[in-house]
Every structure is written in C-alpha cells, then in structure tokens.
Write an enzyme that holds these catalytic residues in place. Structure first.
Site, short mmCIF file in Angstrom:
data_model
loop_
_atom_site.label_atom_id
_atom_site.label_comp_id
_atom_site.label_asym_id
_atom_site.label_seq_id
_atom_site.Cartn_x
_atom_site.Cartn_y
_atom_site.Cartn_z
N GLU A 148 38.11 51.34 41.57
CA GLU A 148 37.32 50.69 42.61
C GLU A 148 38.14 49.74 43.48
OE1 GLU A 148 33.29 47.90 42.91
OE2 GLU A 148 34.41 47.96 41.04
N GLU A 190 23.95 47.00 43.24
CA GLU A 190 24.88 45.99 42.74
C GLU A 190 24.97 44.87 43.78
OE1 GLU A 190 29.18 45.92 40.50
OE2 GLU A 190 29.13 46.37 42.65
#
Length: 261
Positions: free
Chosen positions: A148, A243
């Site tokens: 990520e 998120e």
C-alpha cells in the site's frame, strides 16, 4: 457493491472484541482490521478472544494488517527494516494462525519508514525478501499480500501506485498485489483516475475515504464513487473497504442499509 468495514479506524469508541458486533448492528457482514494487538505476537488468549468475537457476531474477517509497529507514534511497518526481520516473521506466523481460524485471505503489509543510517538499497532488499516470505506463508490457503502507498508519513517511501507496483514486480509472486487506497493516492498527488484505468483489474483491494479530512464519502471533493464504479467496469471484483475517520454521529448514514450487507 460489496463493502467491508475497517473497524480499526471506525468504531474505535468500543473495545476490540465489541467491534464485530457493532459492525453487524450497522448492517454489515464483513470487517477488516489493522493489526489489533500491541506486539507482533498476541498475548495469551488475545487472538482467541478476537476470533470468538468475529464468530459470535457472524462477521467475516476480510482483511488483516501485518504488525506495523507503534502506529500512533508514527511507525508504518517493519518489513523493510533489517533489524526487525525476526519480529516481522514471527508476526507472519501469528497472522497465519488467525487466518486459518477466520478464513481471512487478504493481508496488508505496510512497508515501513526509512531507517536513517541504513542504505536504502539494503532496506529494499530486506523488504522484498520479507514480502516473499509472507506471500509464501499465506499462499497455501489462497492468501494475498497487499502493498500500500501511504500518505501523511514523510519517511514512508511508497507514495504512489507506481512505487508500490515496482516493489510488487521485484517480489515476483502472483499473490502480492496493489492495495489501492484512493484517499492516500489522491492526497499524495497521484492520478487516481489513471491508476484505475491502467490497473483496476489487477487491484488486490480497494479502500476509500474522502478528502480533505479522510472522512465519509461525500464530505470532501474526491469522486470516490466514480472511481469505484470505473474500477468495477474494468474488472475489479473485490471488496471496497470503508477506511475513514467518523465525522458524524452515524458514520454510515451516507450508505443505505440495503447496500451494506
């Protein structure tokens, strides 16, 4: 659309073992978590209590981070830091145990901040070796390791999709994929629409939040829904993780209940 709730950034007013039930109360059936324990290996009984809470709530664990160090203090992973390889690999074993108990198949491997005084090439070599280790550990049960790009962490070297994809290419494992967090990419100045066009079918996972603020979709300026729809059109078949940081009394008010499960 199929959503999963990141219950490490949402529902944080509740103890860890009460969050799966809260996810279910809000109408969702899936949740993901950052590594929820203080150290790389859970203390006695911690993992069992976590797994039991998920089972009791009827919530599927869809994602779990590998140990990332002290995140409130600014750490963002351990796998690229040479002196922490033993720590990271012990965590991989703990993650595998939880995965086998829960059916979780996606694992976010935060790269780690740069370590002063250690050549960057050495850190990158260690990262590739540890990512291969993690990928091989989860491969027998169909697990995927996610890499990520992250924002708001100056010493974290992966800022764009291209940064992460270069690491993924170096690892050379089919079960290592890009985690496309549209918020982080956008805040870092990446061209999210272009990333979607070029790589959507190969995304390992998608996470969303609006910007500025990292709050619910619709609170900022990002065309999050458009990016998600286009990713679907181009072949992304995975989950979309919520998120974001709650900014309203009901953090899910923007999403009709019939679309949550």
């Amino acid at each position: 659309m199929t959503y999963t709730v990141n219950a490490s950034i949402l529902l944080t007013d509740l103890p860890l073992t009460e969050r799966p039930a809260a996810v279910a109360t809000h109408g969702f059936t899936r949740a993901e978590f950052w590594w929820p324990f203080a150290g790389p290996v859970p203390e006695h009984g911690e993992a069992a209590a976590f797994v039991a809470a998920l089972h009791d709530a009827g919530v599927q664990l869809t994602g779990l981070n590998f140990y990332a160090g002290d995140m409130p203090a600014g750490e963002r992973g351990a796998l690229s830091q040479p002196e922490r390889t033993e720590e990271f690999r012990a965590n991989v074993a703990a993650v595998v145990e939880i995965a086998r108990e829960t059916g979780c198949r996606a694992f976010n491997a935060l790269y780690g901040n740069r370590v002063p005084g250690v050549p960057e090439a050495e850190q990158d070599t260690v990262a590739v070796e540890n990512l291969r280790w993690a990928a091989d550990a989860v491969a027998p049960f169909g697990g995927v390791v996610l890499v990520e790009p992250v924002s708001e962490a100056p010493d974290y070297p992966l800022k764009t999709a291209a940064d992460a994809l270069a690491v993924i290419d170096a690892v050379g494992r089919e079960n290592v994929k890009l985690l496309a967090d549209f918020y982080h990419l956008a805040v870092n100045g990446d061209d999210v629409a272009a990333v979607v066009e070029e790589h959507a079918a190969d995304f390992g996972h998608v996470q969303i939040a609006d910007a500025p603020g990292r709050h619910e979709p619709g609170t900022g300026d990002l065309p999050v829904g458009q990016w998600v729809r286009r990713a679907r059109e181009l072949g992304y078949e995975g989950l979309v993780s919520l998120e974001y940081v709650q900014s309203a009394p009901d953090p899910f008010a923007w999403l009709p209940r019939e679309q949550r499960a």
